[in-house]
Scaffold this motif. Structure first.
Motif, short mmCIF file in Angstrom:
data_model
loop_
_atom_site.label_atom_id
_atom_site.label_comp_id
_atom_site.label_asym_id
_atom_site.label_seq_id
_atom_site.Cartn_x
_atom_site.Cartn_y
_atom_site.Cartn_z
N ALA A 18 0.97 11.41 -7.55
CA ALA A 18 1.65 10.19 -7.13
C ALA A 18 0.75 8.97 -7.27
CB ALA A 18 2.14 10.34 -5.69
N VAL A 19 -0.52 9.13 -6.88
CA VAL A 19 -1.46 8.02 -7.02
C VAL A 19 -1.67 7.69 -8.49
CG1 VAL A 19 -3.88 7.33 -6.70
CG2 VAL A 19 -2.64 8.46 -4.84
N LYS A 20 -1.83 8.73 -9.32
CA LYS A 20 -2.00 8.53 -10.76
C LYS A 20 -0.77 7.87 -11.37
CE LYS A 20 -4.02 9.25 -14.80
NZ LYS A 20 -5.30 8.59 -15.17
N PHE A 21 0.40 8.29 -10.91
CA PHE A 21 1.67 7.81 -11.48
C PHE A 21 1.96 6.37 -11.11
CE2 PHE A 21 6.42 8.28 -12.03
CZ PHE A 21 6.35 8.62 -13.38
N VAL A 63 -2.55 -0.97 -3.68
CA VAL A 63 -3.43 0.15 -3.38
C VAL A 63 -2.59 1.42 -3.24
CG1 VAL A 63 -5.16 1.09 -1.79
CG2 VAL A 63 -4.99 -1.39 -2.11
N ALA A 64 -3.07 2.51 -3.82
CA ALA A 64 -2.43 3.82 -3.64
C ALA A 64 -3.48 4.78 -3.12
CB ALA A 64 -1.84 4.32 -4.95
N ILE A 65 -3.13 5.53 -2.05
CA ILE A 65 -4.08 6.39 -1.36
C ILE A 65 -3.53 7.80 -1.27
CG2 ILE A 65 -5.31 6.79 0.82
CD1 ILE A 65 -4.85 3.75 1.40
N ASN A 66 -4.30 8.77 -1.72
CA ASN A 66 -3.96 10.17 -1.52
C ASN A 66 -4.72 10.67 -0.29
OD1 ASN A 66 -3.07 12.87 -1.90
ND2 ASN A 66 -4.96 13.33 -3.02
N VAL A 67 -4.02 11.23 0.68
CA VAL A 67 -4.65 11.64 1.93
C VAL A 67 -5.48 12.90 1.75
CG1 VAL A 67 -4.23 12.37 4.31
CG2 VAL A 67 -2.81 10.56 3.29
N ASP A 68 -4.87 13.92 1.17
CA ASP A 68 -5.52 15.24 1.04
C ASP A 68 -5.94 15.45 -0.40
OD1 ASP A 68 -6.33 17.85 1.06
OD2 ASP A 68 -4.41 18.70 1.69
N GLN A 69 -7.24 15.55 -0.63
CA GLN A 69 -7.74 15.68 -2.00
C GLN A 69 -7.26 16.95 -2.68
OE1 GLN A 69 -11.98 15.59 -1.51
NE2 GLN A 69 -12.12 17.68 -0.76
N ASN A 70 -6.80 17.93 -1.90
CA ASN A 70 -6.30 19.19 -2.48
C ASN A 70 -4.80 19.17 -2.74
OD1 ASN A 70 -8.84 20.58 -2.44
ND2 ASN A 70 -8.63 20.76 -0.22
N VAL A 95 0.85 -1.19 0.00
CA VAL A 95 0.00 0.00 0.00
C VAL A 95 0.88 1.24 0.00
CG1 VAL A 95 -1.77 1.31 1.25
CG2 VAL A 95 -1.83 -1.20 1.27
N LEU A 96 0.51 2.22 -0.80
CA LEU A 96 1.20 3.51 -0.84
C LEU A 96 0.25 4.57 -0.28
CD1 LEU A 96 3.58 5.35 -1.82
CD2 LEU A 96 2.30 5.60 -3.96
N ILE A 97 0.68 5.29 0.76
CA ILE A 97 -0.08 6.41 1.30
C ILE A 97 0.68 7.69 1.00
CG2 ILE A 97 -0.96 7.51 3.39
CD1 ILE A 97 -1.44 4.78 4.59
N CYS A 98 0.01 8.63 0.35
CA CYS A 98 0.67 9.84 -0.14
C CYS A 98 0.25 11.07 0.67
CB CYS A 98 0.31 10.08 -1.61
SG CYS A 98 0.74 8.71 -2.69
N PRO A 144 -4.52 -6.47 6.95
CA PRO A 144 -3.60 -6.94 7.99
C PRO A 144 -2.29 -7.54 7.47
CG PRO A 144 -5.46 -8.45 7.74
CD PRO A 144 -5.78 -7.23 6.93
N ASN A 145 -2.26 -7.93 6.21
CA ASN A 145 -1.05 -8.53 5.65
C ASN A 145 -0.23 -7.56 4.80
OD1 ASN A 145 -1.77 -11.05 6.78
ND2 ASN A 145 -3.12 -11.47 5.04
N SER A 146 -0.56 -6.30 4.92
CA SER A 146 0.07 -5.31 4.03
C SER A 146 1.32 -4.70 4.62
CB SER A 146 -0.92 -4.20 3.72
OG SER A 146 -1.22 -3.45 4.89
N LYS A 147 2.17 -4.22 3.71
CA LYS A 147 3.28 -3.35 4.04
C LYS A 147 2.96 -1.97 3.44
CE LYS A 147 6.89 -6.89 4.18
NZ LYS A 147 8.18 -7.35 3.59
N ILE A 148 3.17 -0.93 4.23
CA ILE A 148 2.78 0.41 3.83
C ILE A 148 4.00 1.27 3.58
CG2 ILE A 148 1.53 2.51 4.51
CD1 ILE A 148 -0.17 0.72 6.36
N ASP A 149 4.02 1.91 2.41
CA ASP A 149 5.04 2.93 2.12
C ASP A 149 4.40 4.30 2.25
OD1 ASP A 149 6.69 0.83 1.54
OD2 ASP A 149 6.87 1.24 -0.60
#
Length: 359
Positions: free
Chosen positions: A137-140, A123-130, A42-45, A69-74
């Motif tokens: 980064a999520v798109k890329f 999974v890629a997650i953008n925290v702040d929609q603005n 998972v990528l959290i941006c 529960p089995n994920s590694k988060i960057d």
């Protein structure tokens, strides 16, 4: 405002306009997730380097860790604080920092974006929609599931705490997951959490003992804040004088900012450190933290110390400390004589709901 600051403001506005629709078309329709336990990367941006903003994503990190529960988060961030803040988070795999000054570190800047492109994220997650960089980064990324941080039209914010910057990313992500056929969680959102270990807390206790040399309960002050959020010396000296008079049986100490300044002119025993975990450990051993809206206020909240946040400029609904008997006060609306009712309530381990609603 300097010319350089004006250019940066214009650049940010332009980028938001150019990137605001990124991901809109891909958000339509439902996605069927085979097995959430199979999500491994998972990528959290959150490309921001400020202490408060990084601490404020810890509830989302906790939420993602529980869902997958089995994920590694960057973490895609800025600066050097994130590895320190999240060092005791088991699910954090690595931190990917953008250089603070990209044009002075162009090669490193490009390497970061290439690394995101090359990683096999599920999974890629953008925290702040603005956040323009977060959306890009999520798109890329090559992630199969991409969340751009938006609340979709069919999901109206029904929670009265939706506006809080630590909470709405969690609410939005929960709504997004319903597109996968997952049940939307109604759990209370986790508090900010620095995840201090027992050794750190023990060291904080030793530091406090050195400062106070007694076993009295302790009130911790942080009198600094940036820009207009910083209250005047007159305000703080008046408050400190009343605090000393009202709480003679308590220790009162002051945490100093990196600028090593004090709005009460160093009248109280002071502690100075550039180590945020050490600062957090000290605050964790105190009974109450009082300070204006700042990263250190969020640090106090993240170590589960009852926190009073003093607001005069920032949005209370967006930034107030929450949970662990904490409260935000709008000093422009709140009667100064009633501060001590709030303090008494928190010191007695009960949030004063009357004043919570009033402010």
């Amino acid at each position: 405002m300097s010319i350089l600051n004006r250019i940066n403001v214009f650049r940010r506005r332009l980028m938001r306009i150019l990137t605001k629709n990124i991901g809109k078309s891909s958000s339509k329709g439902n996605i069927v997730l085979v097995d959430k336990n199979a999500i491994s990367r998972v990528l959290i941006c959150r490309p921001n380097g400020r202490l408060g903003n990084l601490l404020l994503i810890s509830p989302l990190v906790q939420e993602v860790s529980e869902i997958f529960p089995n994920s590694k988060i960057d973490l895609f961030v800025k600066g050097t604080l994130a590895p320190i803040i999240f060092e005791n988070y088991d699910h954090i795999h690595k931190v990917i920092p953008l250089p603070k000054k990209p044009f002075e570190n162009l090669i490193e800047y490009c390497k970061v974006w290439i690394s995101i492109k090359n990683e096999p994220y599920d999974v890629a997650i953008n925290v702040d929609q603005n956040s323009s960089s977060g959306r890009l980064a999520v798109k890329f990324s090559k992630a199969k599931y991409k969340f751009y941080g938006d609340l979709e039209d069919q999901f109206l914010p029904v929670k009265n705490d939706y506006d809080h910057i630590a909470k709405y990313p969690v609410y939005n992500f929960r709504n997004y997951l319903t597109k996968w056929g997952l049940h939307k969680s109604n759990k209370i959102i986790a508090p900010l959490d620095l995840k201090l270990d027992s050794n750190e807390i023990a060291e904080g206790k030793k530091i406090l003992k050195t400062l106070t040399n007694n076993a009295k309960r302790t009130i911790c002050l942080f009198t600094y804040a940036t820009g207009e959020k910083c209250f005047s010396k007159v305000w703080w000296n008046d408050f400190y004088s009343k605090l000393k008079s009202e709480y003679k049986d308590y220790n009162i100490i002051e945490i100093l900012p990196i600028e090593n300044v004090s709005q009460i002119d160093f009248q109280a025993p002071t502690f100075y450190s550039k180590d945020i975990r050490e600062m957090g450990a000290l605050i964790a051993n105190t009974d109450l933290f009082i300070g204006a809206d700042s990263g250190i206020m969020h640090l106090a909240s993240s170590v589960q110390t009852p926190t009073i946040g003093l607001f005069s400029v920032s949005s209370l609904k967006k930034y107030e400390p929450y949970d662990n008997c904490s409260i935000g006060i709008d000093v422009k609306k709140f009667p100064a004589n009633d501060y001590f009712k709030v303090i008494n309530s928190l010191l007695n381990n009960g949030r004063l709901k009357l004043y919570s609603k009033a402010v």
